[in-house]
Write a protein that holds these residues in place. Structure first.
Motif, PDB file in Angstrom:
ATOM      1  N   HIS A   4      70.321 -30.913  -9.636  1.00  0.00           N
ATOM      2  CA  HIS A   4      69.426 -30.906 -10.797  1.00  0.00           C
ATOM      3  C   HIS A   4      69.720 -32.172 -11.591  1.00  0.00           C
ATOM      4  O   HIS A   4      70.835 -32.361 -12.077  1.00  0.00           O
ATOM      5  N   LEU A   5      68.726 -33.066 -11.707  1.00  0.00           N
ATOM      6  CA  LEU A   5      68.910 -34.319 -12.419  1.00  0.00           C
ATOM      7  C   LEU A   5      69.152 -34.052 -13.901  1.00  0.00           C
ATOM      8  O   LEU A   5      68.368 -33.367 -14.561  1.00  0.00           O
ATOM      9  N   MET A   6      70.263 -34.604 -14.417  1.00  0.00           N
ATOM     10  CA  MET A   6      70.596 -34.457 -15.839  1.00  0.00           C
ATOM     11  C   MET A   6      70.234 -35.714 -16.616  1.00  0.00           C
ATOM     12  O   MET A   6      69.688 -35.648 -17.702  1.00  0.00           O
ATOM     13  N   ARG A   7      70.597 -36.873 -16.050  1.00  0.00           N
ATOM     14  CA  ARG A   7      70.358 -38.159 -16.708  1.00  0.00           C
ATOM     15  C   ARG A   7      70.223 -39.229 -15.636  1.00  0.00           C
ATOM     16  O   ARG A   7      70.723 -39.064 -14.533  1.00  0.00           O
ATOM     17  N   LYS A   8      69.598 -40.354 -16.019  1.00  0.00           N
ATOM     18  CA  LYS A   8      69.441 -41.465 -15.073  1.00  0.00           C
ATOM     19  C   LYS A   8      69.455 -42.772 -15.850  1.00  0.00           C
ATOM     20  O   LYS A   8      68.861 -42.863 -16.917  1.00  0.00           O
ATOM     21  N   THR A   9      70.167 -43.750 -15.306  1.00  0.00           N
ATOM     22  CA  THR A   9      70.139 -45.111 -15.842  1.00  0.00           C
ATOM     23  C   THR A   9      69.733 -46.041 -14.711  1.00  0.00           C
ATOM     24  O   THR A   9      69.437 -45.579 -13.605  1.00  0.00           O
ATOM     25  N   GLU A  42      76.271 -42.376 -20.705  1.00  0.00           N
ATOM     26  CA  GLU A  42      75.468 -41.222 -20.281  1.00  0.00           C
ATOM     27  C   GLU A  42      76.332 -40.178 -19.584  1.00  0.00           C
ATOM     28  O   GLU A  42      76.174 -38.977 -19.788  1.00  0.00           O
ATOM     29  N   VAL A  43      77.260 -40.633 -18.739  1.00  0.00           N
ATOM     30  CA  VAL A  43      78.175 -39.713 -18.062  1.00  0.00           C
ATOM     31  C   VAL A  43      79.017 -38.967 -19.096  1.00  0.00           C
ATOM     32  O   VAL A  43      79.143 -37.739 -19.051  1.00  0.00           O
ATOM     33  N   ALA A  44      79.592 -39.710 -20.025  1.00  0.00           N
ATOM     34  CA  ALA A  44      80.420 -39.094 -21.065  1.00  0.00           C
ATOM     35  C   ALA A  44      79.620 -38.085 -21.876  1.00  0.00           C
ATOM     36  O   ALA A  44      80.131 -37.018 -22.240  1.00  0.00           O
ATOM     37  N   ASN A  45      78.363 -38.391 -22.131  1.00  0.00           N
ATOM     38  CA  ASN A  45      77.501 -37.493 -22.882  1.00  0.00           C
ATOM     39  C   ASN A  45      77.345 -36.147 -22.166  1.00  0.00           C
ATOM     40  O   ASN A  45      77.275 -35.105 -22.803  1.00  0.00           O
TER      41      ASN A  45
END
Length: 169
Positions: A4-9, A42-45
């Motif tokens: 499940h995609l959470m975030r993307k950069t 983003e990972v830390a978030n």
């Protein structure tokens, strides 16, 4: 894996694997220090919401990387992963010699959780599946409030430090 995609950069896609209950970081392309710093924010978030004790970190799609990335990861980002609750990291290396050397360099500098490097994703997944905590019963528990406060403060400090280094963020 059930992703499940959470975030993307521009250089990382961050997924939650609900089947295996871990975070999957899928890095790609040419990694510059600025891109990695932005991605690590983003990972830390993601770790503010809840702990993810196990992480599958794939560099299989990386085409190049700046050496400043290794130093920054080892000194500024990765030393804080135990506070976030990470206990096991399966790190799939890039096929390039430079990418493999970078991972080994970072791992040599890194104290903390069990981090093991792999040449392929299947081997990494198998190792990580065997690292499942004994108490795992369908879902990662939330942190105690005092620990959550420490994680939030560390995240705020990290954000300030990164944005001070890179005013464009």
């Amino acid at each position: 894996m059930r992703l499940h995609l959470m975030r993307k950069t521009v250089c990382v896609s961050i997924y939650y694997d609900s089947l295996n209950e871990w975070l999957f970081l899928d890095w790609e392309g040419e990694l510059t220090l600025l891109d990695v710093q932005t991605a690590c924010l983003e990972v830390a978030n993601c770790f503010l919401i809840r702990p993810y004790p196990r992480v599958l970190n794939s560099n299989a799609q990386i085409t190049g990387v700046s050496w400043s990335v290794a130093a920054w990861l080892a000194t500024e980002f990765l030393p804080h992963v135990t506070l976030a609750g990470i206990t096991h990291v399966a790190w799939v290396t890039s096929s390039s010699l430079q990418g493999r050397f970078l991972v080994q360099t970072v791992l040599n500098w890194l104290p903390g959780p069990a981090v093991t490097s792999f040449d392929d994703t299947d081997a990494a997944v198998t190792w990580l599946q065997h690292s499942r905590p004994e108490h795992a019963t369908g879902g990662t528990p939330l942190r105690p409030p005092a620990t959550q406060a420490k994680v939030e403060k560390a995240f705020q400090d990290f954000c300030r430090k990164v944005t001070a280094q890179v005013p464009a963020l």
